[in-house]
Design a protein around this motif. Sequence first.
Motif, mmCIF file in Angstrom:
data_model
loop_
_atom_site.group_PDB
_atom_site.id
_atom_site.type_symbol
_atom_site.label_atom_id
_atom_site.label_comp_id
_atom_site.label_asym_id
_atom_site.label_seq_id
_atom_site.Cartn_x
_atom_site.Cartn_y
_atom_site.Cartn_z
ATOM 1 N N VAL A 155 0.826 -1.215 0.000
ATOM 2 C CA VAL A 155 0.000 0.000 0.000
ATOM 3 C C VAL A 155 0.858 1.261 0.000
ATOM 4 C CG1 VAL A 155 -1.943 -1.124 1.150
ATOM 5 C CG2 VAL A 155 -0.135 -0.076 2.524
ATOM 6 N N HIS A 156 2.154 1.102 -0.293
ATOM 7 C CA HIS A 156 3.088 2.226 -0.160
ATOM 8 C C HIS A 156 2.650 3.453 -0.946
ATOM 9 C CE1 HIS A 156 5.075 -1.550 0.725
ATOM 10 N NE2 HIS A 156 5.983 -0.886 1.428
ATOM 11 N N LEU A 157 2.414 3.289 -2.245
ATOM 12 C CA LEU A 157 2.066 4.465 -3.059
ATOM 13 C C LEU A 157 0.712 5.033 -2.641
ATOM 14 C CD1 LEU A 157 3.246 3.528 -6.668
ATOM 15 C CD2 LEU A 157 4.293 5.142 -5.086
ATOM 16 N N PHE A 158 -0.223 4.132 -2.339
ATOM 17 C CA PHE A 158 -1.532 4.603 -1.883
ATOM 18 C C PHE A 158 -1.379 5.472 -0.647
ATOM 19 C CE2 PHE A 158 -5.062 4.127 1.074
ATOM 20 C CZ PHE A 158 -6.103 4.630 0.307
ATOM 21 N N SER A 159 -0.570 5.006 0.295
ATOM 22 C CA SER A 159 -0.384 5.755 1.536
ATOM 23 C C SER A 159 0.363 7.065 1.282
ATOM 24 C CB SER A 159 0.378 4.885 2.545
ATOM 25 O OG SER A 159 0.575 5.584 3.733
ATOM 26 N N GLN A 160 1.355 7.020 0.380
ATOM 27 C CA GLN A 160 2.057 8.267 0.046
ATOM 28 C C GLN A 160 1.110 9.297 -0.565
ATOM 29 O OE1 GLN A 160 5.450 7.578 -2.500
ATOM 30 N NE2 GLN A 160 6.186 5.914 -1.232
ATOM 31 N N SER A 161 0.041 8.817 -1.211
ATOM 32 C CA SER A 161 -0.907 9.748 -1.826
ATOM 33 C C SER A 161 -1.879 10.307 -0.798
ATOM 34 C CB SER A 161 -1.686 9.058 -2.947
ATOM 35 O OG SER A 161 -2.741 8.275 -2.399
ATOM 36 N N ARG A 162 -1.598 10.004 0.478
ATOM 37 C CA ARG A 162 -2.396 10.463 1.622
ATOM 38 C C ARG A 162 -3.734 9.742 1.730
ATOM 39 N NH1 ARG A 162 -1.598 16.963 2.385
ATOM 40 N NH2 ARG A 162 0.006 17.259 0.828
ATOM 41 N N GLY A 163 -3.886 8.628 0.999
ATOM 42 C CA GLY A 163 -5.073 7.815 1.175
ATOM 43 C C GLY A 163 -5.087 7.206 2.573
ATOM 44 N N LYS A 164 -6.267 7.026 3.114
ATOM 45 C CA LYS A 164 -6.382 6.485 4.468
ATOM 46 C C LYS A 164 -6.386 4.952 4.412
ATOM 47 C CE LYS A 164 -6.966 10.114 7.219
ATOM 48 N NZ LYS A 164 -6.034 10.864 6.352
ATOM 49 N N LEU A 165 -5.595 4.335 5.296
ATOM 50 C CA LEU A 165 -5.539 2.884 5.352
ATOM 51 C C LEU A 165 -6.505 2.381 6.407
ATOM 52 C CD1 LEU A 165 -1.663 2.591 5.238
ATOM 53 C CD2 LEU A 165 -3.237 1.846 3.442
ATOM 54 N N SER A 166 -7.044 1.168 6.193
ATOM 55 C CA SER A 166 -7.841 0.576 7.263
ATOM 56 C C SER A 166 -7.301 -0.825 7.543
ATOM 57 C CB SER A 166 -9.321 0.547 6.877
ATOM 58 O OG SER A 166 -9.500 -0.279 5.765
ATOM 59 N N TYR A 167 -7.429 -1.229 8.788
ATOM 60 C CA TYR A 167 -6.850 -2.511 9.191
ATOM 61 C C TYR A 167 -7.853 -3.631 8.999
ATOM 62 C CZ TYR A 167 -4.345 -6.019 11.868
ATOM 63 O OH TYR A 167 -3.682 -7.153 12.241
ATOM 64 N N SER A 168 -7.408 -4.695 8.346
ATOM 65 C CA SER A 168 -8.267 -5.856 8.148
ATOM 66 C C SER A 168 -7.855 -6.942 9.143
ATOM 67 C CB SER A 168 -8.130 -6.368 6.708
ATOM 68 O OG SER A 168 -8.585 -7.712 6.657
ATOM 69 N N GLU A 169 -8.764 -7.261 10.078
ATOM 70 C CA GLU A 169 -8.484 -8.314 11.065
ATOM 71 C C GLU A 169 -8.278 -9.646 10.353
ATOM 72 O OE1 GLU A 169 -7.808 -8.613 14.150
ATOM 73 O OE2 GLU A 169 -8.166 -6.548 14.806
ATOM 74 N N GLU A 170 -9.043 -9.853 9.290
ATOM 75 C CA GLU A 170 -8.982 -11.125 8.588
ATOM 76 C C GLU A 170 -7.611 -11.326 7.938
ATOM 77 O OE1 GLU A 170 -11.267 -11.364 5.077
ATOM 78 O OE2 GLU A 170 -10.761 -13.480 4.770
ATOM 79 N N LEU A 171 -7.142 -10.267 7.282
ATOM 80 C CA LEU A 171 -5.869 -10.393 6.554
ATOM 81 C C LEU A 171 -4.675 -10.109 7.440
ATOM 82 C CD1 LEU A 171 -6.809 -8.466 3.273
ATOM 83 C CD2 LEU A 171 -6.885 -10.938 3.666
ATOM 84 N N ARG A 172 -4.913 -9.603 8.654
ATOM 85 C CA ARG A 172 -3.837 -9.129 9.516
ATOM 86 C C ARG A 172 -2.965 -8.131 8.734
ATOM 87 N NH1 ARG A 172 -6.300 -11.990 12.607
ATOM 88 N NH2 ARG A 172 -5.522 -13.599 14.014
#
Lengths: 996, 97
Positions: free
Chosen positions: A422-439
Motif C-alpha cells: 500500500v506504499h504508493l496509496f499511503s504516500q498519496s495520503r489515502g487512508k488505510l484501514s486494518y483488516s483483522e482477517e488479513l492481519r
Amino acid sequence: MTDTYRVRRGDGAESRNAVHFTFEGKSYQGLAGDTLASALIANGVHLVGRSFKYHRPRGFVSAGSEEPNALVGVGATQSRYTPNLLATQVEIYEGLVAESQNRWPSLETDAGFLNEYFSAFLPAGFYYKTFMWPRMAWKKLYEPVIRRMAGLGRAPAEPDADRYTQVFAHCDVLIVGAGPAGLAAALEASNSDATVILCDEQAEMGGSLLSDRSASIDGMQAADWARAALDELRKRPNVKLMSRTTAFGWYPHNFVGLNERVTDHLANPAANQPRERLWQVRAKEVVLAAGAIERPLVFTDNDRPGIMLADAARTYVNRYGVVPGKQVVVFTACDSAYRAALDLKAAGAKIQVIVDLRKSASGHWVDKARAEGIKVRSDSIVRGTSGRLRVKSAQISNAQGGDAETVACDLILMSAGFTPSVHLFSQSRGKLSYSEELRAYVPGESVERERSVGACKGLFALDSVIESGAKGGRDAAAKAGFPPRGERSYTVSARSVGADAFIGSVMADHQAEKRAWVDFQNDVTAKDVRLATREGFRSIEHVKRYTTTGMATDQGKLSNMNALGVVSKQIDVAVPKVGLTTFRPPYTPTTFGSFAGQSRGDLFDPVRKTSIHPWAEAQGAQFEDVGVWKRAWYFPQVGEDMHAAVARECKATRESVGIFDASTLGKIEIVGKDAAEFMNRMYTNAWTKLEPGRLRYGVMLREDGFIMDDGVVGRMATDRFHVTTTTGGAARVLSMMEDYLQTEWPDLEVWLTSTTEQWSVIALQGPNARRVLEPLVEGIDLSADAMPHMSVRQGRICGVPTRLFRVSFTGELGFEVNVPAGYGRAVWEAIFAAGKSYGITPYGTETMHVLRAEKGYIIVGQETDGTVTPDDAGLGWAVGKAKRDFVGKRSLSRPALVREDRKQLVGLLTTDPKAVLEEGAQIVLDPTHPIPVPMIGHVTSAYWSATLNRSIALALVRGGRSRMGEELSIPMPDGVIKAKVVDSILFDPKGERLNA
Amino acid sequence: MLLINCPYCGPRPEAEFANGGQAHIARPADPMSLTDDEWAAYLYMRDNTKGLHHERWRHANGCGRFFNASRDTTTDVIKRTYRMGERPEAEHQGAKP
Ligand SMILES: [Zn+2]
C-alpha cells in the motif's frame, strides 16, 4: 562451477544462453534471464552477506525488491561501481562482477561475527544508552569503530561515469504493476482512446503469473496468458509498456516518479544510452496494481542462509528453473506455502514436513499435500534451527511447547501470509484501514485520483484479482474521459489459497526470542521490540526509532507488520491503536544520479555572463559570483595580488580614468501614461517634477518600511522611465512591481518590461572620462553645462544607439554608456582603445566597492539587511515627505522605526590607520564589560583606501549620528581595535569632483 | 508537485509558479489614516487555515499574471483558481473584500 541446482529448463530454457559472471572473486555460470540471486542459487550459493549489527551469515529471503539480506556491490570499475544493489533484482550479463558487503576479512570468516557473542550487551537502544557519555569519546572512539563494523556498502572511489536523464510525461491512465491485476487493467483501459502507461519494476512483466504453474486463464497457462496479453498491448498505439521501471514515489496531484533502469542489465550498452531515466509522470488517473509481499514468520534463528519465503522459492523453481534446496521443511500459517511445497516437490525436492501454525489444517491444498505423501503437522512451530553458514536442521515442536523433534534440511520455507503493498496509496495520503482477517492494512478512502486493484487491495484469489483489475482499468479510462469500447471476459481456473495470516512472534517462550528476527536488515529481534515496550514506548513510531526496526533500506517491507504484532500482543492493544509507520518515498532505494540527472558539473547551476565577459577573461581578470552572474572582481597584472591590483585600479580611476562593466545591473523599462504615478507609489522619491533627460537616485522600500532596493532612474520621456536595480535584486523588484500593478492598482496604465539582458552598461569614471568619450559620441554635447551630473541623453556612440547617463558611483566625473547588448563588447573595446593615451584602466567589483565606500554610498544587502530604513542609512533626503503615500510610507512612522537609538550609518576611522576592520565585526562601548557585552552596532564595509592611504569603514551604530568623534571598540580575537566615529562621506564631501 | 490551473494559460506544474500568500487582503486606500495597530494588522497578521485557504499565486515562469487559488491545506487539493478581482466561491473566516 556447474549449476547443479538447475532443475528444469523452464519455458524457452533450451534457448537460454550461458552467462558467466563472478561473485566474491569466484567465477560462476548462469543462464540469460537469471537474476544474480537465481544464478547463485543454481550454483548452490546461499551465503551472500553479513548482517548489519551482529554480522550473522545471511542468505536470500525473497526473490524480489523486498529482499533484506542480499545486498551486493556491482561493477568491475570504480566509476561504474554501485553498492547496495539487491541480488534478487540484479540481472546477470556476461562479465558481471559482484561482491558481498559488510564482511572482513571474507564472507566465510568475518571478524564482526564476534559481535554476536556480545549480543547480550547490544540490546535495542544500546547506542543511545552507551555512547551518550563521555561526549568526546563518541567522535574519537566509538563512531569510527562502529562505522567500520556496521557499514552497509562502500561508496565508489571515483565519480560516476554514467549519464542519467530526466523526462516529463503525461498520460490519461498510469498503471503501476504488470501482474494479473495490472495486465487486466491495461487491457481494459487501453480499449479506448486513453493513453496508457503500464510500468513494472521487474525485467519481465507478468508478476505472479510468471511463477504460477497451476493456474490457467482463457485456457492458457498463466505465464503464457501474460505474454499473450503483453503482445496485444504492445500492438496498441495508445499503450506504453515500461519494464525495469519502479514507481518509487507519489507526489501531489497524481504526479508519480518512475525510475527506469536502462542499461544495468547490458554487458555492452550503446554509448548514447543513459544508465537510468527519471520519469516525472502526470497521470489523469492512476491504477495501483502493486501486488503483495509475503511475510516471514518470527521464530528463533529464522535468519540462517537457506531460510526463505515460500513463494520466493516457488518463483525460483517455476520462473527461473532453480531449486533453492533439496531437503525442505515448510513452516506456514496459510495455504499458499502448500502450493509452493507441491511445486518444489514436482521439481524433485523432498518435502520433509509441513509445519502448520494453525490449530487445524484442512482444505484443498492441505489435502493435496497429504495425498502426495507429504507429512503435515498442525498446531506446531519451528522453534529453532541449526547450521552456521547454511541451515542444517529444524527443531519442531507443538505450538505450546513440549519436546522438539530435529529434522534435517537444507531449506526452510516460511509464510505468514501476504502484506498488500500500500506504499504508493499511503504516500498519496489515502487512508488505510486494518483488516483483522488479513492481519494487514488495506486501502481505504482515496484522496487523489487513483484506485487500488488486486493483491495490493487485499484480494488474493486470481479470479477476483483479474476482475478487480479489469474494473479498475475501465473506471480509470472512463474517469479520464475515455469510456472503454466494451468489456471483455476472463475465464480463470485457479484454486484459491485463502487469506489466512499471522503477525508477530510465534514463540511462546519469550527468553528464546533474543534470536527471533523481526527485521533482518537492521538486525532487530522480537526481544528488542518487547524491550522497547517494557521501557515505555507504546507508539509504533517510537518503537521504530528506539529499536530501528523498519528503518533500513528496505523500510520494513517484511518486518513492519510483525513488529506491530509483537507490540500489539505485548501491551495488549489492538493493532490499529498501536499505529502504523509512515510510508515515504522512495519505494526502493533510488540512485542519486537519477535525481541529479543532467545537473552535474557545468550544468549544475546556470551561469550568467555579460557580453564583455570574454574580454575580461582574456585580460586575466579574477571573477566573483554575484547572484548567478560572474563579475570581474579585479584585473591583476603580473606579480600583483588583489591588494596591489585594487590599489592601482583605484588610483588610476581617481587620477585619470577607469572603465568598469556594469552590465549586470537590473534594468526595467516602465512605460505608460501613468508611469510617473506608478513610480511615485513604488519609490520613496518624488518623480512628477523630474524632467525628461534627468536622472534620479531612487530608493524602494518594502511595505514594512525597510529598504528593499535602490538604483538610478532615468526619465526618457514623460511616459517612459529607464529604471536600474541592484544586480541581485532585479527579479525581486520586477515581481514586487508586478504584484502592486496587477493586484492593487490594475487601473494604472503602465507596462513593465525587464531589459536587463538588452543593455550592456559601460561605466567610464575619472577626471578624463569626458575626454575619452567625446570623440566617439555623435549628437550629444557632453560639456558640463549641456550635460550636468545626473542627466541622460540619447544619441550614438561608435555608430551605435546609446542612452548615455552622466552618473557616478565613484565620486568622480562619470558616465554610464548603455548600448544594445550585442554591441557591448565592440563599444567597450573602442572606448578602451580611445582611452589608451589616458592610461585607461579596467577595474572590477572590488575597486568599485572601495571607491563608493570612500564616498559613503551604500550597497543594498551590505549596508542594509532588511531592517534598515532610509533614515538609518542616511537617505532621509531621498524620501518625498510631501507625498501622500508610497509603498512603506505608513510604516516609517511606526514607533519602532522613529526611535532615536536606531542603528545609523556612520564612517569609522581606526586609531591605527593600518588596521583594516572585518566586515560583520561587532562594535561595543566597553570591551572590559563582563560577558555578555552589550553590542551597539556592526561593521558593514571595511577596506584599505589607497586614495586616503589608510583603512576606512562604514558601520551601523546605535544613535550613530549623535556620536561623531566618539571612540568605539571592536573586539577581535587578537585584541581590541579602537575606531573613531566620523561622517560616512570620507572623500570629497562637497562633491566637487563629480560635478566637474 | 502541484498541478495549478492558471486562469490564463491552463494547467501547469507548480515549478512555474510562485506563491504569493493569503489572498483578499487589500492594501488600505489611505494608510496614513490607520492607527499603528491597524497598520500592523494589515502588515503582519495572516490566517493559518486548516482546510480551504484562498491564496495568491503568480505564474512567474509563464504568463507572469497573478491570480487566486482556493486550496485545501490538509489535502493540497485546489478546488478552484480565479482571476484577481473575482470573489472566492466558498467564503471562509478571514476572507476580506
Ligand atoms: Zn499563466
